[in-house]
Design a protein around this motif. Structure first.
Motif, mmCIF file in Angstrom:
data_model
loop_
_atom_site.group_PDB
_atom_site.id
_atom_site.type_symbol
_atom_site.label_atom_id
_atom_site.label_comp_id
_atom_site.label_asym_id
_atom_site.label_seq_id
_atom_site.Cartn_x
_atom_site.Cartn_y
_atom_site.Cartn_z
ATOM 1 N N TYR A 14 -18.755 29.805 -20.389
ATOM 2 C CA TYR A 14 -18.827 30.852 -19.353
ATOM 3 C C TYR A 14 -19.863 30.529 -18.270
ATOM 4 C CZ TYR A 14 -23.176 32.800 -21.236
ATOM 5 O OH TYR A 14 -24.474 32.965 -21.623
ATOM 6 N N LYS A 15 -20.832 29.690 -18.630
ATOM 7 C CA LYS A 15 -21.885 29.357 -17.652
ATOM 8 C C LYS A 15 -21.347 28.530 -16.485
ATOM 9 C CE LYS A 15 -25.378 29.349 -21.241
ATOM 10 N NZ LYS A 15 -26.009 28.494 -22.237
ATOM 11 N N ARG A 17 -18.605 29.049 -14.942
ATOM 12 C CA ARG A 17 -17.750 29.828 -14.042
ATOM 13 C C ARG A 17 -18.368 30.024 -12.665
ATOM 14 N NH1 ARG A 17 -15.074 34.769 -16.580
ATOM 15 N NH2 ARG A 17 -13.500 33.242 -17.110
ATOM 16 N N ARG A 18 -19.594 30.560 -12.630
ATOM 17 C CA ARG A 18 -20.236 30.819 -11.335
ATOM 18 C C ARG A 18 -20.438 29.527 -10.551
ATOM 19 N NH1 ARG A 18 -24.775 35.447 -12.615
ATOM 20 N NH2 ARG A 18 -23.281 37.073 -13.121
ATOM 21 N N PHE A 19 -20.828 28.483 -11.273
ATOM 22 C CA PHE A 19 -21.058 27.197 -10.623
ATOM 23 C C PHE A 19 -19.759 26.686 -9.984
ATOM 24 C CE2 PHE A 19 -21.048 22.499 -10.972
ATOM 25 C CZ PHE A 19 -22.097 22.220 -10.110
ATOM 26 N N SER A 20 -18.684 26.766 -10.746
ATOM 27 C CA SER A 20 -17.382 26.282 -10.243
ATOM 28 C C SER A 20 -16.908 27.102 -9.056
ATOM 29 C CB SER A 20 -16.335 26.341 -11.354
ATOM 30 O OG SER A 20 -16.743 25.557 -12.425
ATOM 31 N N PHE A 21 -17.104 28.420 -9.133
ATOM 32 C CA PHE A 21 -16.731 29.263 -7.994
ATOM 33 C C PHE A 21 -17.578 28.907 -6.770
ATOM 34 C CE2 PHE A 21 -14.529 32.618 -10.631
ATOM 35 C CZ PHE A 21 -13.340 32.512 -9.938
ATOM 36 N N GLY A 22 -18.860 28.611 -7.004
ATOM 37 C CA GLY A 22 -19.762 28.217 -5.918
ATOM 38 C C GLY A 22 -19.290 26.933 -5.247
ATOM 39 N N ALA A 62 -13.020 27.173 -12.985
ATOM 40 C CA ALA A 62 -13.635 28.506 -12.963
ATOM 41 C C ALA A 62 -12.780 29.552 -13.672
ATOM 42 C CB ALA A 62 -13.899 28.929 -11.523
ATOM 43 N N CYS A 65 -12.554 29.253 -17.655
ATOM 44 C CA CYS A 65 -13.770 29.309 -18.470
ATOM 45 C C CYS A 65 -13.702 30.461 -19.468
ATOM 46 C CB CYS A 65 -14.985 29.509 -17.573
ATOM 47 S SG CYS A 65 -15.605 27.991 -16.887
ATOM 48 N N LYS A 129 -9.331 39.888 -14.761
ATOM 49 C CA LYS A 129 -10.581 40.641 -14.712
ATOM 50 C C LYS A 129 -10.333 42.141 -14.574
ATOM 51 C CE LYS A 129 -13.964 37.941 -15.442
ATOM 52 N NZ LYS A 129 -14.853 38.223 -16.580
#
Lengths: 178, 66
Positions: A14-15, A17-22, A62, A65, A129
């Motif tokens: 899950y960590k 996810r934000r990085f990939s979206f970024g 992302a 994940c 979501k």
């Protein structure tokens, strides 16, 4: 389908996810810059396919994940969202193809493929979501989870997709014959 | 399907988070089950039964429309 088999649909922690979206957002900004600011530069424009490919890959990572706590409910909603996205994506693709042929435009190819692919991925993530957040039971596909009128939604959607497919096929045949 | 998990939980004096941790799911899942918005699998139901030390039928009950 066993819920445990769905583990294959998860790739990252899950960590990520934000990085990939970024990362995907950075590539999206780059793409928009090339499209609207540096449109004349051939060097920049030549990199667009590569950049869009990376953006799609980042989005794919992302959306696949895992959740922080992954359990049978997340898996059930994930599978439901996959199925809904597949049906909706197919429907949209058929409509797009039909409209483009009808208006004498080129078929879907080139950069549009990336945009369609990215839009489908974002649609999946949104469905997943939102259905998790608001407990949308109709997204779930297991008969156990849907009762009463909930099953009709799926039948209507599949029927709609089939009708569009038949319409497209009829349109293509008519075009060939004339 | 209705359930009395909230009552069983109260008897044991544990929170949704505690129960979630014991049976290995998220707190949101326990909340969804309690509200009847999600029907758990047999495995999850049996895990709860084992924890509450009673049969599954003690806290899950079929309704007329099921």
């Amino acid at each position: 389908m066993k819920l445990s088999n769905l583990n294959i649909l998860e790739v990252g922690d899950y960590k990520f996810r934000r990085f990939s979206f970024g990362v995907a957002l950075v590539f999206f900004i780059y793409d928009m810059l090339v499209l609207y600011v540096f449109a004349d530069s051939e060097v920049w424009a030549s990199l667009r396919v590569f950049i869009n490919m990376l953006m799609s890959a980042s989005l794919l990572i992302a959306i696949t994940c895992k959740e922080k706590i992954d359990d049978e409910r997340t898996l059930a909603y994930r599978y439901g969202a996959y199925k809904l996205t597949f049906i909706s994506g197919l429907t949209v693709l058929i409509i797009l193809t039909f409209l483009r042929i009808d208006k004498g435009m080129e078929p879907i190819r080139g950069m549009i493929v990336f945009y369609v692919f990215n839009a489908i991925m974002l649609f999946y993530f949104l469905v997943y979501k939102l259905s998790m957040r608001f407990d949308m039971k109709w997204v779930l596909v297991e008969p156990l989870y849907s009762k009463g009128k909930d099953g009709r939604t799926r039948i209507i959607m599949i029927g709609f997709a089939l009708l569009l497919g038949i319409g497209l096929a009829a349109s293509l045949i008519m075009k060939i014959l004339t | 399907m209705k359930n009395t998990i909230k009552v069983e939980r109260a008897k044991k004096d544990i929170t949704q988070g505690d129960l979630a941790e014991i049976i290995g799911v998220s707190r949101q899942t326990i909340n969804a089950i309690e509200k009847g918005k999600f029907v758990p699998s047999t495995v999850l139901s049996l895990k709860m039964a084992r924890y509450f030390n009673c049969p599954v039928e003690a806290f899950f009950e079929l309704e007329d429309e099921d």
